[in-house]
Scaffold this active site. Sequence first.
Site, PDB file in Angstrom:
ATOM      1  N   HIS A 130      11.179  17.508  79.653  1.00  0.00           N
ATOM      2  CA  HIS A 130      11.736  18.865  79.598  1.00  0.00           C
ATOM      3  C   HIS A 130      11.261  19.700  80.793  1.00  0.00           C
ATOM      4  O   HIS A 130      12.061  20.387  81.431  1.00  0.00           O
ATOM      5  CB  HIS A 130      11.339  19.533  78.281  1.00  0.00           C
ATOM      6  CG  HIS A 130      11.654  21.002  78.205  1.00  0.00           C
ATOM      7  ND1 HIS A 130      12.854  21.483  77.689  1.00  0.00           N
ATOM      8  CD2 HIS A 130      10.953  22.088  78.596  1.00  0.00           C
ATOM      9  CE1 HIS A 130      12.858  22.808  77.769  1.00  0.00           C
ATOM     10  NE2 HIS A 130      11.715  23.209  78.310  1.00  0.00           N
ATOM     11  N   GLU A 131       9.963  19.639  81.086  1.00  0.00           N
ATOM     12  CA  GLU A 131       9.433  20.407  82.230  1.00  0.00           C
ATOM     13  C   GLU A 131      10.046  19.896  83.539  1.00  0.00           C
ATOM     14  O   GLU A 131      10.349  20.690  84.440  1.00  0.00           O
ATOM     15  CB  GLU A 131       7.908  20.339  82.281  1.00  0.00           C
ATOM     16  CG  GLU A 131       7.187  20.947  81.066  1.00  0.00           C
ATOM     17  CD  GLU A 131       7.664  22.343  80.695  1.00  0.00           C
ATOM     18  OE1 GLU A 131       8.121  23.077  81.597  1.00  0.00           O
ATOM     19  OE2 GLU A 131       7.603  22.699  79.501  1.00  0.00           O
ATOM     20  N   HIS A 149      13.289  21.512  84.090  1.00  0.00           N
ATOM     21  CA  HIS A 149      13.218  22.828  84.754  1.00  0.00           C
ATOM     22  C   HIS A 149      13.128  22.664  86.270  1.00  0.00           C
ATOM     23  O   HIS A 149      13.756  23.410  87.022  1.00  0.00           O
ATOM     24  CB  HIS A 149      11.995  23.607  84.256  1.00  0.00           C
ATOM     25  CG  HIS A 149      12.177  24.225  82.903  1.00  0.00           C
ATOM     26  ND1 HIS A 149      13.261  25.008  82.575  1.00  0.00           N
ATOM     27  CD2 HIS A 149      11.400  24.187  81.782  1.00  0.00           C
ATOM     28  CE1 HIS A 149      13.149  25.421  81.313  1.00  0.00           C
ATOM     29  NE2 HIS A 149      12.030  24.928  80.803  1.00  0.00           N
TER      30      HIS A 149
HETATM   31 ZN   LIG Z   1      11.197  25.093  78.946  1.00  0.00          ZN
END
Ligand SMILES: [Zn+2]
Length: 225
Positions: free
Chosen positions: A96-97, A100
């Site tokens: 998830h990171e 980003h």
């Molecule tokens: Zn996030």
Amino acid sequence: MYFDSTYLILLPAILFALWAQSRVKSTYAKYSKAFAGLTGEEAARMVLEMNGVNDVTIEPIAGELTDHFDPKTNTIRLSKGVYNVTSVAAVGIAAHEAGHAVQYAVGYSPIKLRTAIIPVTNIGSTLSWPLLLIGVLLGNQTLAMAGVLLFCAVVVFQLVTLPVEFNASNRALDTLGASGYLQPEQLDGAGKVLRAAAMTYVAALAQALAQLLRLLMIANRSRRD
Ligand SMILES: [Zn+2]
């Protein structure tokens, strides 16, 4: 006195936020025990590479669930339960990171907008209450409404956060799925961890909206009095 009764408007959103927070903790705990074939750091690196992003640093950071991407230094920081850990939760969060970081690399507009409005959001959250209270005390409706208007910046920020967070998770899960590293049940577990985390952002938006309603009520009371 009416400051107290309007506080009740916040209660459902606060309960929702507490529920979302406890769900994150329990889902994280459950899938921290589920084995995945790679560490969080490896998962983040893989998501970056599969999306053609090669200039991001990945480093460990203290604390639990402190994982984040720092666009200023182009660095993904992963917590101790994620960085060097081969769990389904660790892989989901790390991916998830990385999602980003990919958003920044490809110029995904909502995350640029989100970063750009942070200063306005800070001003809004700092000045909205003082302006509203001074407006109410002086019986100045314009000043009170200016306080309400400033708080809208906080609502907009929470609103823009939603597509940013959901999109980062989608990029993470799509890439993990395409990689073939995870079994279907592992991918499913990573998705559950990320959906639980996303719910806390929905709760934050609900809290901001309830707070906006509360400010509006206080501002309106000042007109009637
Ligand atoms: Zn996030």
